[in-house]
Design a protein around this motif. Structure first.
Motif, PDB file in Angstrom:
ATOM      1  N   ILE A 256     120.331  34.018 -72.016  1.00  0.00           N
ATOM      2  CA  ILE A 256     121.195  34.583 -73.081  1.00  0.00           C
ATOM      3  C   ILE A 256     120.308  35.181 -74.195  1.00  0.00           C
ATOM      4  O   ILE A 256     121.105  36.234 -74.568  1.00  0.00           O
ATOM      5  CB  ILE A 256     122.094  33.016 -73.758  1.00  0.00           C
ATOM      6  CG1 ILE A 256     122.562  32.500 -72.826  1.00  0.00           C
ATOM      7  CG2 ILE A 256     122.735  33.421 -74.881  1.00  0.00           C
ATOM      8  CD1 ILE A 256     123.845  33.088 -71.936  1.00  0.00           C
TER       9      ILE A 256
ATOM     10  N   VAL B   3     124.034  30.700 -77.466  1.00  0.00           N
ATOM     11  CA  VAL B   3     123.369  29.429 -77.193  1.00  0.00           C
ATOM     12  C   VAL B   3     122.706  29.629 -75.456  1.00  0.00           C
ATOM     13  O   VAL B   3     123.067  29.976 -74.770  1.00  0.00           O
ATOM     14  CB  VAL B   3     124.352  28.092 -76.947  1.00  0.00           C
ATOM     15  CG1 VAL B   3     123.540  26.927 -76.457  1.00  0.00           C
ATOM     16  CG2 VAL B   3     125.120  28.052 -78.100  1.00  0.00           C
ATOM     17  N   ASP B   4     121.394  29.415 -75.760  1.00  0.00           N
ATOM     18  CA  ASP B   4     120.532  29.456 -74.614  1.00  0.00           C
ATOM     19  C   ASP B   4     120.091  28.011 -74.166  1.00  0.00           C
ATOM     20  O   ASP B   4     119.219  27.394 -74.665  1.00  0.00           O
ATOM     21  CB  ASP B   4     119.270  30.231 -74.989  1.00  0.00           C
ATOM     22  CG  ASP B   4     118.788  30.907 -73.619  1.00  0.00           C
ATOM     23  OD1 ASP B   4     118.756  30.069 -72.558  1.00  0.00           O
ATOM     24  OD2 ASP B   4     118.550  32.362 -73.457  1.00  0.00           O
ATOM     25  N   ALA B   5     120.917  27.656 -73.099  1.00  0.00           N
ATOM     26  CA  ALA B   5     120.565  26.266 -72.612  1.00  0.00           C
ATOM     27  C   ALA B   5     119.323  26.290 -71.969  1.00  0.00           C
ATOM     28  O   ALA B   5     118.481  24.927 -72.153  1.00  0.00           O
ATOM     29  CB  ALA B   5     121.615  25.897 -71.668  1.00  0.00           C
TER      30      ALA B   5
ATOM     31  N   TYR C   5     124.687  33.168 -67.472  1.00  0.00           N
ATOM     32  CA  TYR C   5     125.339  34.200 -68.337  1.00  0.00           C
ATOM     33  C   TYR C   5     126.718  34.326 -68.263  1.00  0.00           C
ATOM     34  O   TYR C   5     127.374  34.569 -69.139  1.00  0.00           O
ATOM     35  CB  TYR C   5     124.334  35.758 -67.938  1.00  0.00           C
ATOM     36  CG  TYR C   5     124.690  36.820 -68.654  1.00  0.00           C
ATOM     37  CD1 TYR C   5     123.948  36.903 -69.628  1.00  0.00           C
ATOM     38  CD2 TYR C   5     125.633  37.566 -68.246  1.00  0.00           C
ATOM     39  CE1 TYR C   5     124.117  38.334 -70.638  1.00  0.00           C
ATOM     40  CE2 TYR C   5     125.849  38.476 -69.045  1.00  0.00           C
ATOM     41  CZ  TYR C   5     125.182  38.953 -70.178  1.00  0.00           C
ATOM     42  OH  TYR C   5     125.425  40.132 -70.791  1.00  0.00           O
TER      43      TYR C   5
ATOM     44  N   TYR D 192     130.875  26.473 -71.198  1.00  0.00           N
ATOM     45  CA  TYR D 192     129.268  26.735 -71.138  1.00  0.00           C
ATOM     46  C   TYR D 192     128.674  25.727 -72.274  1.00  0.00           C
ATOM     47  O   TYR D 192     127.834  25.135 -72.238  1.00  0.00           O
ATOM     48  CB  TYR D 192     129.145  28.215 -71.412  1.00  0.00           C
ATOM     49  CG  TYR D 192     127.658  28.435 -71.716  1.00  0.00           C
ATOM     50  CD1 TYR D 192     126.723  28.439 -70.459  1.00  0.00           C
ATOM     51  CD2 TYR D 192     127.155  28.533 -73.014  1.00  0.00           C
ATOM     52  CE1 TYR D 192     125.294  28.619 -70.810  1.00  0.00           C
ATOM     53  CE2 TYR D 192     125.725  28.686 -73.178  1.00  0.00           C
ATOM     54  CZ  TYR D 192     124.941  28.779 -72.248  1.00  0.00           C
ATOM     55  OH  TYR D 192     123.429  29.003 -72.371  1.00  0.00           O
TER      56      TYR D 192
ATOM     57  N   SER E  24     126.131  23.178 -72.125  1.00  0.00           N
ATOM     58  CA  SER E  24     124.889  23.402 -72.880  1.00  0.00           C
ATOM     59  C   SER E  24     124.497  21.600 -73.210  1.00  0.00           C
ATOM     60  O   SER E  24     123.581  21.245 -73.253  1.00  0.00           O
ATOM     61  CB  SER E  24     124.561  24.069 -73.888  1.00  0.00           C
ATOM     62  OG  SER E  24     125.162  25.375 -73.146  1.00  0.00           O
TER      63      SER E  24
ATOM     64  N   LEU F 223     123.909  19.055 -70.634  1.00  0.00           N
ATOM     65  CA  LEU F 223     122.458  19.252 -70.283  1.00  0.00           C
ATOM     66  C   LEU F 223     121.525  18.844 -71.069  1.00  0.00           C
ATOM     67  O   LEU F 223     120.472  18.076 -70.683  1.00  0.00           O
ATOM     68  CB  LEU F 223     122.328  20.820 -69.888  1.00  0.00           C
ATOM     69  CG  LEU F 223     121.213  21.180 -69.259  1.00  0.00           C
ATOM     70  CD1 LEU F 223     121.443  20.833 -67.685  1.00  0.00           C
ATOM     71  CD2 LEU F 223     121.202  22.702 -68.989  1.00  0.00           C
TER      72      LEU F 223
END
Lengths: 305, 257
Positions: free
Chosen positions: A7, A240-242, B223, B233, B237, B240
């Motif tokens: 992301i 949001v970058d998991a 993505y 998502y 998140s 996770l």
């Protein structure tokens, strides 16, 4: 070892990320602070876009609050009713914060506002910590000095809408905790911090909660507010970058264990001075970036679809 | 690091000879999709082709040159300029550019400088100045040229735009090849490779081929989920993070016992 963050759309060194997460974890293990206020600026410094850094830090805090909260629930040191009032405020604040974030980003001013907020916040926290720790060192040398006692009754107790909080043994107005919750929610959404540095003092000195339920109750609030903030940022801003959040989390958990061990072996007062200096250093670096003429005046922003 | 090279394979192009052009560029295309995955560290595109000739080269002919361009998907962008405001540097003016390729590389056998006449260059839209198009006017901005130049400068620095003068090698005036580096932050989509055969500062033949760049593996999945189903998502998140936080803490508790 380079890792591509899907992301953020940048490649960064995974070990560097683990190290940053670990360092923040050590701080939280040693001092019991969340460390979001130092994590997010460090992410800016390594080139993560500020919006992604803030949203992913919120995601990381949700994860790191969870295991702590479980431990406090087991020990019954969570005031769920007080937590719910704080949370109600937090959800409202988070919503307001995400709206403000989107508006600022459209104007191209988000980066500026978040930098300014961090300069002010870190400046205040760093200065307070420095004063407090120097005082503590002096107190340790002079054991006769009187300790300040916790005030049980403040102006906040005179407000209407009183509620009974059994776990905290309090009968106080719900307005102050709600307002504190709103404030912390806004900070979570705009700055990617849990907000413990505001909430914990407010709970002790303003609301008058007993110290033993303060940490558990604030973790309860952080978990849901940062979780909610993460979902809002994902929907509103797709920032949001998991992958980033999980790497920071793993580093953070390992760091926290090291921090607990270190705290037992080293002198707390001297460490606090070091932390204060670190906070002030990050503050000055952010301030310098605002004041010094940048090498490149132009920036490109993709129109996100 | 995994390096994937997408090959532009040579295929024989058995079309009838074009009456005027004695030399034509032959570019058959067979591409593997370029994958952007977890360890994507940029990759290299290997481009090659051949020149088909109906008659021997006249002895007094000018030297032959080849220009290869690769263009990424065209996207709108906003370019901002900082200026001093109450002692701090603030984004104060912005210009929207409606069409600009997310990736642009120009490779040639010799420096581009005077390889083509200006008319030919503009006709085939070759050159960095041709990349940034449709610059919108903005209030308070008199000259938008610095903004367009900044796009080229910033993207050259990040490797998204590249001038590769002299990087194309031409053997026996027939076979040509070049390597073009793709950085890790390129976007997904359809890329176009164009080939120009140049003699006497004029394009005598051209061809084009398409390359598909995709994000693969867990990156593509994340993505796409983040952009197509952001709510799911977001929940994913959080879940996770909770699982990772809990697992790591539990692992430590067990390890301590």
């Amino acid at each position: 070892m380079q890792i591509y963050l899907p992301i953020a759309e940048v490649s960064v060194n995974a070990l560097l990320l683990l190290g940053i997460g670990g360092m923040v974890g050590i701080l939280s293990g040693m001092f019991g602070v969340g460390g979001g206020f130092i994590l997010t600026p460090l992410l800016f410094f390594i080139g993560i876009p500020p919006g992604v850094a803030v949203a992913s830090a919120a995601n990381q805090i949700a994860g790191s609050s969870f295991s702590g909260l479980l431990a406090h629930l087991r020990k019954r040191t969570v005031d769920l009713k007080m937590g719910s009032v704080l949370l109600a405020g937090g959800l409202l604040g988070s919503g307001l914060g995400v709206m403000a974030y989107s508006a600022l980003r459209k104007m191209g001013q988000y980066e500026l506002v978040v930098s300014l907020l961090y300069v002010v916040l870190l400046g205040v926290i760093g200065a307070l910590m420095l004063i407090e720790s120097l005082r503590a060192i002096r107190r340790a040398r002079n054991p006769n000095a009187a300790l300040a006692s916790r005030k049980r009754h403040t102006w906040a107790h005179g407000l209407p809408l009183k509620m009974r909080f059994r776990a905290s043994q309090l009968y106080v107005s719900a307005i102050p905790p709600f307002v504190v919750g709103v404030l912390v929610g806004i900070l979570a959404a705009i700055m990617g911090v849990g907000g413990g540095f505001i909430m914990v003092p407010a709970m002790i000195y303003l609301i008058g909660m007993p110290t033993k339920v303060v940490v558990g109750t604030s973790l309860f609030q952080f978990l849901f507010v940062t979780g909610f903030t993460t979902v809002l940022h994902a929907v509103e801003n797709k920032s949001v970058d998991a992958v980033l959040a999980v790497i920071l989390l793993v580093g953070g958990v390992i760091g926290a264990q090291i921090g607990v061990v270190l705290a037992a072996r080293l002198k707390a007062e001297q460490l606090r001075v070091l932390l204060a200096l670190l906070v002030i250093f990050v503050c000055l670096k952010l301030a310098a970036d605002l004041v010094i003429r940048p090498a490149e005046l132009f920036s490109i922003e993709a129109a996100r679809g | 690091m995994i390096r994937r090279a997408a090959l532009l394979l040579l295929a024989l192009w058995l079309a009838a000879p074009v009456a005027l052009a004695q030399e034509t560029v032959v570019t058959g295309l067979s591409t593997e999709n370029i994958a952007l995955n977890a360890t994507f560290d940029g990759s290299e595109l290997f481009v090659f082709g051949a020149i088909r000739r109906d008659a021997p080269i006249p002895e007094d002919a000018d030297p032959l040159d080849v220009i290869i361009t690769i263009k990424g998907p065209v996207r709108p962008i906003t370019v901002r300029e900082k200026s001093r405001w109450f002692g701090i540097w603030v984004n104060r003016s912005a210009v929207r550019i409606r069409e600009t390729p997310s990736f642009y590389a120009i490779a040639s056998t010799r420096p581009m400088g005077d390889l083509l006449t200006e008319t030919e260059r503009l006709r085939y839209r070759i050159g960095m100045d041709q990349a940034v198009r449709k610059v919108e006017s903005a209030p308070g901005v008199e000259d938008t040229r610095p903004f367009a130049e900044a796009v080229v400068r910033l993207r050259e620095e990040s490797g998204l735009y590249a001038r590769l003068d002299g990087d194309v090698s031409l053997a026996e005036d027939t076979l040509f090849q070049t390597h073009i580096k793709l950085p890790s932050n390129i976007v997904e989509g359809d890329y176009v490779a164009e080939f120009f055969l140049v003699r006497d500062r004029k394009v005598i033949s051209s061809g084009a081929a398409e390359i598909v760049v995709e994000k693969t593996g867990i990156e593509r999945w994340l993505y796409n989920l983040a952009h197509n189903r952001p709510f799911i998502y977001g929940l994913f998140s959080v879940a996770l993070a909770l699982a990772a936080g809990w697992l790591a803490a539990t692992a430590f508790r067990i390890a301590k016992r």
